[in-house]
Scaffold this motif. Structure first.
Motif, PDB file in Angstrom:
ATOM      1  N   ILE A 164       0.845  -1.201   0.000  1.00  0.00           N
ATOM      2  CA  ILE A 164       0.000   0.000   0.000  1.00  0.00           C
ATOM      3  C   ILE A 164       0.878   1.248   0.000  1.00  0.00           C
ATOM      4  CG2 ILE A 164      -1.649   1.358   1.352  1.00  0.00           C
ATOM      5  CD1 ILE A 164      -2.738  -1.422   2.365  1.00  0.00           C
ATOM      6  N   LYS A 165       1.905   1.260   0.839  1.00  0.00           N
ATOM      7  CA  LYS A 165       2.827   2.408   0.887  1.00  0.00           C
ATOM      8  C   LYS A 165       3.438   2.648  -0.488  1.00  0.00           C
ATOM      9  CE  LYS A 165       4.391   1.874   5.681  1.00  0.00           C
ATOM     10  NZ  LYS A 165       5.581   1.531   6.496  1.00  0.00           N
ATOM     11  N   GLU A 166       3.864   1.569  -1.110  1.00  0.00           N
ATOM     12  CA  GLU A 166       4.456   1.689  -2.444  1.00  0.00           C
ATOM     13  C   GLU A 166       3.457   2.285  -3.432  1.00  0.00           C
ATOM     14  OE1 GLU A 166       6.957  -1.219  -5.411  1.00  0.00           O
ATOM     15  OE2 GLU A 166       5.284  -2.107  -4.318  1.00  0.00           O
ATOM     16  N   LEU A 167       2.235   1.774  -3.427  1.00  0.00           N
ATOM     17  CA  LEU A 167       1.215   2.276  -4.356  1.00  0.00           C
ATOM     18  C   LEU A 167       0.828   3.720  -4.048  1.00  0.00           C
ATOM     19  CD1 LEU A 167      -0.975  -0.941  -4.617  1.00  0.00           C
ATOM     20  CD2 LEU A 167       0.556  -0.003  -6.368  1.00  0.00           C
ATOM     21  N   LEU A 168       0.806   4.083  -2.775  1.00  0.00           N
ATOM     22  CA  LEU A 168       0.522   5.479  -2.414  1.00  0.00           C
ATOM     23  C   LEU A 168       1.627   6.398  -2.920  1.00  0.00           C
ATOM     24  CD1 LEU A 168      -0.822   5.028   1.233  1.00  0.00           C
ATOM     25  CD2 LEU A 168      -2.145   5.708  -0.792  1.00  0.00           C
ATOM     26  N   GLU A 169       2.854   5.952  -2.824  1.00  0.00           N
ATOM     27  CA  GLU A 169       3.975   6.767  -3.291  1.00  0.00           C
ATOM     28  C   GLU A 169       3.966   6.918  -4.810  1.00  0.00           C
ATOM     29  OE1 GLU A 169       7.501   5.123  -1.491  1.00  0.00           O
ATOM     30  OE2 GLU A 169       6.733   5.554   0.516  1.00  0.00           O
ATOM     31  N   TYR A 170       3.497   5.895  -5.522  1.00  0.00           N
ATOM     32  CA  TYR A 170       3.378   6.002  -6.979  1.00  0.00           C
ATOM     33  C   TYR A 170       2.303   7.006  -7.358  1.00  0.00           C
ATOM     34  CZ  TYR A 170       6.114   1.677  -7.551  1.00  0.00           C
ATOM     35  OH  TYR A 170       7.083   0.714  -7.537  1.00  0.00           O
ATOM     36  N   ASP A 171       1.295   7.168  -6.492  1.00  0.00           N
ATOM     37  CA  ASP A 171       0.218   8.130  -6.673  1.00  0.00           C
ATOM     38  C   ASP A 171      -0.525   7.943  -7.998  1.00  0.00           C
ATOM     39  OD1 ASP A 171      -1.370  10.172  -5.695  1.00  0.00           O
ATOM     40  OD2 ASP A 171      -0.166  11.746  -6.642  1.00  0.00           O
ATOM     41  N   GLU A 172      -0.738   6.679  -8.370  1.00  0.00           N
ATOM     42  CA  GLU A 172      -1.458   6.393  -9.607  1.00  0.00           C
ATOM     43  C   GLU A 172      -2.857   5.852  -9.363  1.00  0.00           C
ATOM     44  OE1 GLU A 172       1.090   3.711 -11.694  1.00  0.00           O
ATOM     45  OE2 GLU A 172       2.570   5.250 -12.140  1.00  0.00           O
ATOM     46  N   LEU A 173      -3.092   5.307  -8.150  1.00  0.00           N
ATOM     47  CA  LEU A 173      -4.376   4.696  -7.823  1.00  0.00           C
ATOM     48  C   LEU A 173      -4.990   5.388  -6.613  1.00  0.00           C
ATOM     49  CD1 LEU A 173      -3.342   0.919  -8.012  1.00  0.00           C
ATOM     50  CD2 LEU A 173      -4.510   2.243  -9.784  1.00  0.00           C
TER      51      LEU A 173
END
Length: 179
Positions: A124-133
């Motif tokens: 989740i942290k990784e996906l939040l940092e990508y800021d794509e979803l």
């Protein structure tokens, strides 16, 4: 081995060591024949140079397989959500889930579920940092029932909500002992 690059690195080491193998998948190498102790020692030295190790003790091997399956479930783009993790583990490892759970808890000092939740939080942290979803999309992708449930689990582990984590660029993802 948690990614294609890891598998490639191991494949190159095996080829350099002239060790015949049938397949390399996440966390497992299927060799064509038995390695003598000298070959095994040399392979271990080469694997350690890239951060891997040979796991030969049965319970450690089972724990590594459980971790690999959980990792694959979380990071694999197209996965089935019809099945509980307990069923998936039992089917893939051919052991009763209670046996797998007992081995995992004794070896790791935490439950399979807690490990899975910690790994999901790192994802989740990784996906939040990508800021794509959006948080709702992340919740759906990772098999949470709702964005609210994802937020509750995230806050329980990190102490902050996903929104606060996303807003605070000073937070850095942690390292989870995957293997």
């Amino acid at each position: 081995m948690v990614c294609d690059r890891c598998i490639l690195a191991v494949r190159e080491i095996l080829q350099r060591q002239n060790i015949a193998f049938n397949a390399i998948v996440l966390g497992t190498i299927e060799l064509q024949s038995y390695m003598d102790p000298h070959q095994k020692e040399q392979l271990q030295k080469e694997l350690e140079k890239v951060g891997f190790e040979i796991i030969s003790e049965k319970n450690e091997r089972i724990v590594k397989q459980i971790k690999a399956i959980i990792l694959q479930e979380i990071f694999e783009a197209e996965r089935e959500r019809n099945q509980n993790l307990s069923v998936t583990l039992s089917e893939k490892l051919n052991f009763d889930y209670s046996h797998l759970s007992s081995i995992f808890s004794k070896t790791e000092g935490k439950s399979i579920q807690k490990y899975q939740n910690e790994l999901k939080v790192e994802r989740i942290k990784e996906l939040l940092e990508y800021d794509e979803l959006s948080i709702s999309e992340i919740a759906s992708d990772l098999g949470f029932g709702s964005a609210a449930y994802l937020s509750t689990q995230f806050k329980k582990i990190t102490g902050v909500t996903p929104s606060k984590y996303k807003a605070n660029n000073s937070n850095k993802r942690g390292f989870l002992d995957i293997f």
